[in-house]
Design a protein around this motif. Structure first.
Motif, mmCIF file in Angstrom:
data_model
loop_
_atom_site.group_PDB
_atom_site.id
_atom_site.type_symbol
_atom_site.label_atom_id
_atom_site.label_comp_id
_atom_site.label_asym_id
_atom_site.label_seq_id
_atom_site.Cartn_x
_atom_site.Cartn_y
_atom_site.Cartn_z
ATOM 1 N N LEU A 378 0.886 -1.063 0.161
ATOM 2 C CA LEU A 378 -0.096 0.032 0.086
ATOM 3 C C LEU A 378 0.743 0.912 -0.091
ATOM 4 O O LEU A 378 0.663 2.080 -0.832
ATOM 5 N N LEU A 379 2.025 1.164 0.810
ATOM 6 C CA LEU A 379 2.766 2.328 0.913
ATOM 7 C C LEU A 379 3.654 2.517 -0.327
ATOM 8 O O LEU A 379 3.596 3.712 -0.929
ATOM 9 N N ASP A 380 4.000 1.686 -0.928
ATOM 10 C CA ASP A 380 4.759 1.536 -1.976
ATOM 11 C C ASP A 380 4.009 2.073 -3.327
ATOM 12 O O ASP A 380 4.609 2.977 -3.994
ATOM 13 N N SER A 381 2.751 1.758 -3.215
ATOM 14 C CA SER A 381 1.970 2.224 -4.294
ATOM 15 C C SER A 381 1.577 3.659 -4.423
ATOM 16 O O SER A 381 0.799 4.204 -5.119
ATOM 17 N N ARG A 382 1.609 4.200 -3.357
ATOM 18 C CA ARG A 382 1.559 5.825 -2.980
ATOM 19 C C ARG A 382 2.888 6.432 -3.194
ATOM 20 O O ARG A 382 2.842 7.627 -2.683
ATOM 21 N N VAL A 383 3.976 5.971 -3.351
ATOM 22 C CA VAL A 383 5.200 6.842 -3.353
ATOM 23 C C VAL A 383 5.145 7.773 -4.544
ATOM 24 O O VAL A 383 5.005 7.268 -5.978
ATOM 25 N N VAL A 384 5.693 8.765 -4.496
ATOM 26 C CA VAL A 384 5.537 10.083 -5.412
ATOM 27 C C VAL A 384 7.005 10.225 -5.837
ATOM 28 O O VAL A 384 7.270 10.773 -6.988
ATOM 29 N N SER A 385 8.171 9.913 -4.834
ATOM 30 C CA SER A 385 9.765 10.377 -5.165
ATOM 31 C C SER A 385 10.147 9.500 -4.047
ATOM 32 O O SER A 385 9.955 9.334 -2.966
ATOM 33 N N SER A 386 11.515 9.209 -4.475
ATOM 34 C CA SER A 386 12.421 8.366 -3.668
ATOM 35 C C SER A 386 13.703 9.038 -3.693
ATOM 36 O O SER A 386 14.182 9.592 -4.626
ATOM 37 N N HIS A 387 14.282 9.061 -2.495
ATOM 38 C CA HIS A 387 15.805 9.932 -2.288
ATOM 39 C C HIS A 387 16.598 8.937 -1.451
ATOM 40 O O HIS A 387 16.097 8.407 -0.417
ATOM 41 N N PHE A 388 17.928 9.226 -1.890
ATOM 42 C CA PHE A 388 19.064 8.203 -1.052
ATOM 43 C C PHE A 388 19.848 9.357 -0.424
ATOM 44 O O PHE A 388 20.224 10.324 -0.784
ATOM 45 N N SER A 389 20.446 8.722 0.751
ATOM 46 C CA SER A 389 21.567 9.862 1.448
ATOM 47 C C SER A 389 22.845 9.750 0.371
ATOM 48 O O SER A 389 23.291 8.637 -0.209
ATOM 49 N N PRO A 390 23.445 10.987 -0.028
ATOM 50 C CA PRO A 390 24.286 11.277 -1.113
ATOM 51 C C PRO A 390 25.610 10.991 -0.789
ATOM 52 O O PRO A 390 26.578 10.996 -1.231
ATOM 53 N N ALA A 391 25.840 10.715 0.598
ATOM 54 C CA ALA A 391 27.148 10.441 1.180
ATOM 55 C C ALA A 391 27.240 9.654 2.576
ATOM 56 O O ALA A 391 26.212 9.400 2.973
ATOM 57 N N LEU A 392 28.501 9.498 2.970
ATOM 58 C CA LEU A 392 28.538 8.642 4.093
ATOM 59 C C LEU A 392 28.428 9.472 5.281
ATOM 60 O O LEU A 392 28.849 10.526 5.317
ATOM 61 N N PRO A 393 27.921 8.969 6.344
ATOM 62 C CA PRO A 393 27.805 9.828 7.397
ATOM 63 C C PRO A 393 28.964 9.935 8.351
ATOM 64 O O PRO A 393 29.770 9.176 8.077
ATOM 65 N N HIS A 394 29.295 10.716 9.288
ATOM 66 C CA HIS A 394 30.494 10.889 9.957
ATOM 67 C C HIS A 394 30.656 9.672 10.843
ATOM 68 O O HIS A 394 29.565 9.432 11.639
ATOM 69 N N TRP A 395 31.758 9.269 10.734
ATOM 70 C CA TRP A 395 32.173 7.955 11.994
ATOM 71 C C TRP A 395 33.607 7.919 12.101
ATOM 72 O O TRP A 395 34.307 7.866 11.035
ATOM 73 N N THR A 396 34.108 7.933 13.412
ATOM 74 C CA THR A 396 35.580 7.745 13.579
ATOM 75 C C THR A 396 35.751 6.635 14.525
ATOM 76 O O THR A 396 34.867 6.532 15.453
ATOM 77 N N PRO A 397 36.769 5.591 14.501
ATOM 78 C CA PRO A 397 36.947 4.623 15.412
ATOM 79 C C PRO A 397 37.166 5.226 17.092
ATOM 80 O O PRO A 397 37.543 6.333 16.825
ATOM 81 N N GLY A 398 36.227 4.585 17.778
ATOM 82 C CA GLY A 398 36.455 5.327 19.210
ATOM 83 C C GLY A 398 35.243 6.180 19.610
ATOM 84 O O GLY A 398 34.933 6.448 20.577
ATOM 85 N N GLN A 399 34.469 6.616 18.464
ATOM 86 C CA GLN A 399 33.458 7.410 18.762
ATOM 87 C C GLN A 399 32.279 6.759 19.205
ATOM 88 O O GLN A 399 32.070 5.598 18.945
ATOM 89 N N ARG A 400 31.660 7.593 20.125
ATOM 90 C CA ARG A 400 30.504 7.007 20.934
ATOM 91 C C ARG A 400 29.224 7.922 20.877
ATOM 92 O O ARG A 400 29.591 9.093 20.603
ATOM 93 N N SER A 401 28.014 7.334 20.805
ATOM 94 C CA SER A 401 26.794 8.030 20.692
ATOM 95 C C SER A 401 26.106 8.149 21.972
ATOM 96 O O SER A 401 26.461 6.972 22.720
ATOM 97 N N ASP A 402 25.168 8.977 22.171
ATOM 98 C CA ASP A 402 24.217 8.872 23.579
ATOM 99 C C ASP A 402 23.500 7.613 23.683
ATOM 100 O O ASP A 402 23.034 7.179 24.858
ATOM 101 N N SER A 403 23.169 6.953 22.620
ATOM 102 C CA SER A 403 22.389 5.676 22.556
ATOM 103 C C SER A 403 23.212 4.499 22.719
ATOM 104 O O SER A 403 22.626 3.399 22.816
ATOM 105 N N ASP A 404 24.597 4.765 22.777
ATOM 106 C CA ASP A 404 25.416 3.327 22.834
ATOM 107 C C ASP A 404 25.154 2.595 24.148
ATOM 108 O O ASP A 404 25.043 3.301 25.088
#
Length: 404
Positions: A378-404
């Motif tokens: 149902l959802l896919d039949s109503r899609v009018v446009s599709s878009h992808f992330s154009p680059a990689l997100p930021h990440w470096t070894p040893g990095q931690r986030s609030d949700s880790d």
């Protein structure tokens, strides 16, 4: 295991550091990098060869520069032009269907994990193996080994694990009890008192010192082996989206949507509703987020172009946890996040569909993740446009986030 050889693929992931400076990494990565593994005594059942050698010339790849390693490997390598020609011929045909049995015709089975999120790889494994049997042998995590599949050659859809009481002390939190969303230990039941058909969250007390640790796995009792209960892995608790080792819950997804939707405000638009799915029909899998946009102001949202929505995709990825971003950047095991914009009124249609199937109009809530094929259709039949992330997100070894 004493009748032949096994080909193992061992994956080592990047490690991070805790705020106190301790190494944090998956248990198998820890083992493979340990002296216990690297200096282990000879064992015919765990005989590994590494690094890669040139089959045709019988020489070690130039990338290995350590003289002692080159000298040790050179003593056992032999040139095999005939085998090299076979591998080159089979791999250059363009069609890799059944490639495993074409190169290793005596292969008997694949030893794999195909329960839970790993079930997405069953069609791929069948394709490359030519339909070889898949053995799903054990249930384990970084915290503890849990159980064995006593019917390892059964169909992947029928896999159940018999928990081994000598591994740790097992307790279970009924998922249909009030304790499931809280922490009431009085609701816990032990291994001998679980009931067939019911779902439980796994709770363990281990020799290493974890006390009533909530693993986060939801299991369903499928039967008994003698008096020992057997369990089917159902899902991860409170996890909406997961492609590989990533785990994104509802609160985190909400924060990511809020952060990304802020980019729409200058264009007179806002996200009125959203839901998501873990898309695994292609490899690597990726997150798909369905957005219904609300046009505001004189611009009416018409100025929201391709570039803005692509930036929204990347902004969502930047807001997700470290494990997700590591999988995107370092491991390549998750593909670019996708936003599918659906036409106005789609989520009302979704509610109508749910009510037609018996949902209460007073208690209906938009599902933040969808898995039911008719809803996805149902959802896919109503899609009018599709878009992808154009680059990689930021990440470096040893990095931690609030949700880790």
């Amino acid at each position: 295991m004493d009748k032949g050889k096994a080909l193992h693929f061992l994956f080592v992931k990047s490690e991070t550091k805790t705020p106190g400076g301790l190494a944090a990494r998956p248990v198998l990565t820890s083992y493979y990098k340990s002296n216990h593994f690297k200096n282990r005594p000879f064992d015919a059942y765990n005989n590994y060869t590494s690094p890669t050698a040139d089959i045709e010339a019988g020489s070690l790849t130039p990338r290995v520069t350590d003289p002692s390693v080159r000298e040790a490997v050179a003593g056992i390598l032999r040139a095999d032009p005939e085998l090299a020609a076979l591998v080159r011929s089979e791999c250059s045909k363009g069609d890799w269907a059944g490639i495993i049995t074409r190169i290793w015709p005596s292969t008997k089975y694949l030893d794999v994990i195909v329960t839970g999120a790993m079930a997405q790889y069953i069609p791929t494994l069948k394709y490359y193996s030519g339909g070889l049997p898949m053995a799903c042998t054990m249930y384990a995590s970084s915290e503890c080994y849990f159980g064995l599949n006593l019917r390892p050659m059964c169909d992947p859809s029928e896999v159940s694990y018999t928990l081994m009481p000598n591994m740790c002390y097992f307790e279970f939190l009924p998922m249909d009890s009030a304790a499931a969303s809280g922490g009431d230990a009085s609701q816990l039941v032990d291994l001998a008192r679980v009931e067939v058909g019911r779902e439980y969250e796994l709770v363990i007390t281990t020799y290493a010192g974890l006390n009533r640790y909530r693993v986060g796995d939801v299991l369903q009792v499928t039967g008994f082996h003698n008096s020992a209960p057997q369990f089917r892995f159902v899902r991860r608790k409170n996890v909406l989206l997961s492609i590989e080792s990533d785990k994104t819950d509802e609160a985190e997804l909400q924060r990511a949507v809020e952060r990304a939707s802020a980019l729409l405000r200058p264009h007179g638009a806002a996200v009125v509703e959203y839901t998501s799915q873990a898309y695994t029909k292609s490899i690597p899998g990726h997150y798909v987020i369905y957005w219904e946009l609300l046009a505001k102001g004189p611009a009416g949202g018409a100025a929201v172009g391709e570039g803005t929505l692509e930036r929204c995709c990347l902004e969502m990825e930047e807001a997700l946890n470290t494990v997700y971003r590591q999988s995107r950047v370092a491991d390549g095991s998750i593909g670019p996040l996708e936003i599918r914009v659906v036409r106005p009124g789609t989520f009302e249609e979704l509610m109508d569909y749910a009510i037609s199937r018996g949902a209460s109009i007073n208690q209906y809530k938009v599902p933040r993740c969808v898995t039911f094929p008719p809803i996805i259709e149902l959802l896919d039949s109503r899609v009018v446009s599709s878009h992808f992330s154009p680059a990689l997100p930021h990440w470096t070894p040893g990095q931690r986030s609030d949700s880790d």
